[in-house]
Scaffold this active site. Structure first.
Site, PDB file in Angstrom:
ATOM      1  N   ASP A 226     -60.403  28.094   5.091  1.00 37.79           N
ATOM      2  CA  ASP A 226     -60.979  27.964   6.432  1.00 37.79           C
ATOM      3  C   ASP A 226     -60.005  27.255   7.375  1.00 37.79           C
ATOM      4  OD1 ASP A 226     -63.332  28.861   5.301  1.00 37.79           O
ATOM      5  OD2 ASP A 226     -64.102  26.821   5.006  1.00 37.79           O
TER       6      ASP A 226
HETATM    7  N1  URA Z   1     -64.451  26.936   0.214  1.00 37.67           N
HETATM    8  C1  URA Z   1     -64.672  26.628   1.509  1.00 37.67           C
HETATM    9  O1  URA Z   1     -65.788  26.306   1.883  1.00 37.67           O
HETATM   10  N2  URA Z   1     -63.653  26.685   2.348  1.00 37.67           N
HETATM   11  C2  URA Z   1     -62.400  27.021   1.989  1.00 37.67           C
HETATM   12  O2  URA Z   1     -61.498  27.044   2.821  1.00 37.67           O
HETATM   13  C3  URA Z   1     -62.183  27.342   0.652  1.00 37.67           C
HETATM   14  C4  URA Z   1     -63.228  27.289  -0.220  1.00 37.67           C
END
Ligand code: URA
Length: 245
Positions: free
Chosen positions: A108
Site C-alpha cells: 500500500d
Molecule cells: N497488507 C496490507 O494491509 N498492506 C500491505 O501493503 C501489504 C499487506
C-alpha cells in the site's frame, strides 16, 4: 535447497527444461565432478554444477533483480494517474538501458518495507502464485494493548469480506508508549497476498494501525538498507529465489 538439475539449468537461462534434460542425458552435466544422470538433484548454492566442463553462468546475467526498502508515501505501480510518486522513481538509476522493471506484488501507499523489482516475469508469476504460499512477514504498530484473545484470533484466521484468512504466525514484539498513546508492535507472517490483507485482518479484530512495514518477503529482508535505498540481490539470495521458478 535441492532441485532437479534440469530446473536449475533452465533457471540459469541455459535451455528449456526439456532441452536441459537432454543435456543431462547426454552426460554433459557434472555435479561436484561426477557425471549427472536424469532425475538427479543438486543444491546450486552448495554444489558445483558444470556443463561441458564449464561452471554455470551466474543467475544475474539474464535479468535484473532489485531489492528496495519502500518508504511510506510511494505507490507500488509503474505510473499513477494521480501523479503520486511511484517506487520506480526510487530505482531509476539502477534500471539497465532500455530495461523495464516491475514490482513483484504490491505494498500500500502507506506501507513501507521489502519490495522486489524485476524484469523476470517467470519468477514474478511463480512468487505470486497462490499455491506457492510464499511467506511474508510484517511488523505493525497498533494503538493500545493487544489481548491474548486478539492474538489468537489473528493466528487462527479471521473472517474478511472475501472469506476466512489462512492461519498466521503472530507474536507481540514490543509494547510501550508512543508519545501520549500506548502502542503495541506485532509481527505477523502470512502467505496469502490479498489486497490490504494485514490492515483488514487487524481491523477485523478491532485494532487500529499506526504503521505497517513488511520486514521479509520470500526470505529477503531489509538488512543493510535504509528507507528509499535499493540494491541488487546477492548471488546467494538470487540462487535461492530462482528455485521457486
Ligand atoms: N497488507 C496490507 O494491509 N498492506 C500491505 O501493503 C501489504 C499487506
Amino acid at each position: 535447497m535441492t532441485e532437479r538439475l534440469q530446473k536449475i539449468l533452465a533457471a540459469r537461462g541455459i535451455a528449456s527444461r526439456r532441452a536441459a534434460e537432454k543435456l543431462i542425458d547426454e552426460g554433459r552435466v557434472t555435479v561436484n565432478g561426477r557425471v549427472a544422470g536424469l532425475g538427479d538433484k543438486a543444491d546450486p548454492a552448495q554444489d558445483e554444477i558444470r556443463l561441458d566442463g564449464k561452471p554455470l553462468p551466474p543467475p544475474s546475467l539474464t535479468h535484473t533483480y532489485l531489492l528496495l526498502y519502500k518508504p511510506a508515501g510511494y505507490i507500488t505501480s509503474v505510473s499513477d494517474p494521480r501523479g503520486r510518486r511511484t517506487v520506480l522513481d526510487l530505482v531509476r538509476g539502477q534500471i539497465p538501458e532500455g530495461g523495464r522493471l516491475y514490482p513483484v506484488g504490491r505494498l500500500d501507499y502507506a506501507t513501507s518495507g521489502v519490495l522486489l523489482l524485476t524484469d523476470d516475469g517467470e519468477l514474478t508469476n511463480a512468487l505470486l502464485h497462490p499455491g506457492r504460499e510464499i511467506d511474508k512477514t510484517y511488523e505493525s504498530a497498533v494503538l493500545g494493548e493487544v489481548t491474548a484473545a486478539k492474538l489468537q484470533r489473528l493466528a487462527r484466521g479471521v473472517r474478511l469480506n472475501d472469506g476466512m484468512t489462512a492461519p498466521a504466525k503472530v507474536r507481540q514484539k514490543r509494547h510501550g508508549s508512543g508519545g501520549s498513546t500506548t502502542q503495541t508492535v506485532l509481527e505477523l507472517t502470512i502467505h496469502e497476498g490479498r489486497n490490504r490483507q494485514v490492515r483488514r485482518m487487524l481491523a477485523a479484530v478491532g485494532l487500529e494501525v499506526v504503521w505497517l512495514k513488511r520486514t521479509s518477503f520470500a526470505g529477503l529482508t531489509l538488512h543493510g538498507l535504509k528507507p528509499g535505498e535499493c540494491r541488487e540481490l546477492t548471488e546467494e539470495e538470487l540462487t535461492r529465489l530462482l528455485q521457486y521458478k
